[in-house]
Design a protein around this motif. Sequence first.
Motif, short mmCIF file in Angstrom:
data_model
loop_
_atom_site.label_atom_id
_atom_site.label_comp_id
_atom_site.label_asym_id
_atom_site.label_seq_id
_atom_site.Cartn_x
_atom_site.Cartn_y
_atom_site.Cartn_z
N ALA A 268 -4.76 -4.12 15.64
CA ALA A 268 -4.19 -4.62 14.39
C ALA A 268 -5.16 -4.29 13.27
CB ALA A 268 -3.96 -6.13 14.45
N MET A 269 -4.63 -4.19 12.07
CA MET A 269 -5.49 -3.92 10.91
C MET A 269 -6.38 -5.11 10.63
SD MET A 269 -2.75 -4.22 7.75
CE MET A 269 -1.52 -3.19 8.57
N GLY A 270 -7.41 -4.88 9.81
CA GLY A 270 -8.28 -5.96 9.38
C GLY A 270 -7.55 -6.89 8.42
N PRO A 271 -8.23 -7.91 7.90
CA PRO A 271 -7.58 -8.84 6.97
C PRO A 271 -6.94 -8.10 5.80
CG PRO A 271 -9.72 -9.68 7.64
CD PRO A 271 -9.62 -8.28 8.19
N GLY A 272 -5.75 -8.56 5.42
CA GLY A 272 -5.04 -7.95 4.30
C GLY A 272 -4.02 -6.94 4.78
N ILE A 273 -3.03 -6.69 3.94
CA ILE A 273 -2.05 -5.65 4.19
C ILE A 273 -1.56 -5.19 2.82
CG2 ILE A 273 -0.20 -7.36 4.43
CD1 ILE A 273 1.21 -5.40 6.35
N ALA A 274 -1.38 -3.88 2.67
CA ALA A 274 -0.90 -3.34 1.40
C ALA A 274 0.60 -3.08 1.52
CB ALA A 274 -1.63 -2.05 1.06
N GLY A 275 1.36 -3.55 0.54
CA GLY A 275 2.81 -3.35 0.58
C GLY A 275 3.41 -3.26 -0.80
N THR A 276 4.62 -2.73 -0.85
CA THR A 276 5.30 -2.51 -2.13
C THR A 276 6.69 -3.12 -2.16
OG1 THR A 276 6.23 -0.41 -1.34
CG2 THR A 276 4.07 -0.33 -2.44
N GLY A 277 7.10 -3.80 -1.08
CA GLY A 277 8.45 -4.34 -1.03
C GLY A 277 9.50 -3.33 -0.65
N THR A 278 9.09 -2.12 -0.29
CA THR A 278 10.02 -1.07 0.13
C THR A 278 9.97 -0.92 1.65
OG1 THR A 278 8.34 0.65 -0.17
CG2 THR A 278 9.77 0.16 -2.05
N PRO A 279 11.00 -0.34 2.26
CA PRO A 279 11.07 -0.28 3.72
C PRO A 279 9.87 0.36 4.39
CG PRO A 279 13.21 0.24 2.79
CD PRO A 279 12.25 0.15 1.63
N LEU A 280 9.32 1.43 3.82
CA LEU A 280 8.22 2.13 4.46
C LEU A 280 6.94 2.12 3.64
CD1 LEU A 280 10.08 5.25 5.95
CD2 LEU A 280 9.48 3.11 7.09
N GLY A 281 6.96 1.49 2.49
CA GLY A 281 5.79 1.51 1.61
C GLY A 281 4.82 0.38 1.90
N HIS A 282 4.29 0.37 3.11
CA HIS A 282 3.32 -0.66 3.49
C HIS A 282 2.47 -0.12 4.64
CE1 HIS A 282 5.71 -1.65 7.12
NE2 HIS A 282 6.73 -1.39 6.34
N THR A 283 1.29 -0.68 4.80
CA THR A 283 0.40 -0.17 5.84
C THR A 283 0.82 -0.63 7.23
OG1 THR A 283 -1.13 -2.00 5.37
CG2 THR A 283 -1.60 0.12 4.34
N GLY A 284 1.77 -1.55 7.31
CA GLY A 284 2.25 -2.00 8.60
C GLY A 284 3.05 -0.95 9.37
N VAL A 285 3.38 0.18 8.73
CA VAL A 285 4.09 1.24 9.46
C VAL A 285 3.24 1.77 10.60
CG1 VAL A 285 5.54 1.99 7.52
CG2 VAL A 285 3.27 3.04 7.86
N GLU A 286 1.94 1.47 10.58
CA GLU A 286 1.08 1.93 11.66
C GLU A 286 1.50 1.36 13.01
OE1 GLU A 286 -2.80 0.57 10.51
OE2 GLU A 286 -2.60 -1.29 11.63
N VAL A 287 2.27 0.26 13.00
CA VAL A 287 2.74 -0.30 14.26
C VAL A 287 3.53 0.74 15.06
CG1 VAL A 287 4.32 -1.99 15.30
CG2 VAL A 287 2.73 -2.70 13.50
N GLY A 288 4.44 1.45 14.37
CA GLY A 288 5.20 2.49 15.05
C GLY A 288 4.31 3.62 15.54
N GLU A 289 3.33 3.99 14.74
CA GLU A 289 2.41 5.06 15.14
C GLU A 289 1.57 4.65 16.35
OE1 GLU A 289 0.22 5.41 11.56
OE2 GLU A 289 1.74 6.58 10.50
N LEU A 290 1.18 3.38 16.40
CA LEU A 290 0.39 2.88 17.52
C LEU A 290 1.21 2.81 18.81
CD1 LEU A 290 -1.55 0.17 15.53
CD2 LEU A 290 -2.60 2.10 16.73
N VAL A 291 2.49 2.50 18.67
CA VAL A 291 3.38 2.55 19.84
C VAL A 291 3.37 3.96 20.43
CG1 VAL A 291 5.80 2.50 20.57
CG2 VAL A 291 4.87 0.64 19.17
N ASN A 292 3.52 4.95 19.56
CA ASN A 292 3.53 6.34 20.01
C ASN A 292 2.22 6.71 20.69
OD1 ASN A 292 6.05 6.52 18.79
ND2 ASN A 292 5.23 7.42 16.90
#
Length: 397
Positions: free
Chosen positions: A245-269
């Motif tokens: 998981a990322m460190g404290p904090g998350i960057a987001g914009t309120g858009t479907p893919l505009g956030h650093t949490g997309v790394e979850v899908g990359e980590l699954v792969n």
Amino acid sequence: MIYWDTGTVVAIVSSRESVQELEIAMRGGSGAKARAIHYTDAFGPVGLGDTVVLNTTAVQLDLGTGGRHFVLSVLRPLHGSEVAAEEAAALKARTIEERKGHLMKLRYTPLQRSVLAAEEQASPHHGLFQDSFDLEGMPVLIGELHSMLPAAVCWLRHAHAVGADGGSDDAHGGKKPLRIVYIMSDGGALPIAYSRHVSSMRERGWLAGTVTFGHAYGGDVEAINKFTALIAAKRVLKADVAIVAMGPGIAGTGTPLGHTGVEVGELVNAAAALGGKPVVMPRISFAESRDRHRGISHHLLHSLSLIALREAALPLPDSLNGHHKQLIREQLESSGLHQKHRIVWVRNINRQEIARSQESYPLPVTTMGRGLAEDPGFFLGVCSAAQYVLDGMPSES
């Protein structure tokens, strides 16, 4: 745009590992006092009366992520002072291995720093990255938020000790302790030292080790990317289970893919490609005021439907009430996750047992400022994923 200011250290609020929290009398603006974070691996510890240069950007912008003042530099003589002499001695005392490192993190910035990556030729672990890349079925718990880490670790330790038969609840229940390794990405805070949770769990021996990859730094093992970080967790730190998981904090914009949490899908792969077992900790909330984060967060729905190309297990708490379970089922169906991933409803996860799992942990475990009482769905989701991992491990672990 970067906002700068200067100030004088008037109090050292706390100190841990390579982090000091300071109280600063600000020179600019109103001259009010403010809190600031200082990483001592750059300039060494500061003392009362030191003048510091501060990056105040996030506070000026009233941001949550990164919303603190950070010390950029200390304005004092670099030579001839007692403090400078101490810093020089500390630098000289660094291990040969550290000084051999040639991987730069925070590259091409004034704060770029060299680390010894596990993959480097100078590393004693270099050979582990040359031949076999097989994680040998190691479970990889993947989370979007840093707050999932302490919740998952507390549950893993507690449930592993108690066991399905409700047995002993001592440190390990007489069993071999789990080797839990935390892998921190660069989706949030970059210095692992910023995390109070990591510091606390390391002090207690609850983590077998830590890995930082990308531009995140400060782990027991440094890695260049998510793939080698996973290999390092398995082959260098001998993990039974890795939590990513990322460190404290998350960057987001309120858009479907505009956030650093997309790394979850990359980590699954990545976990699946290397022969691991990706298990996603669901981000669930029914206390959120933002509709896009109610039920399963839209972050996770999009990451798993669009970014994840391999199948992951998505454990969910069966103890949710009927209305909440229905909302989640509708989200799974409309997003297509029920066809793409392994949906598992995990039983016997309840708020009382989660509270017990956190009793011996000294820090409050919260997410977005909410604890178990305010946002039970979040904790039920995380602990369901952790329990799913335990259920799939050999009984002799």
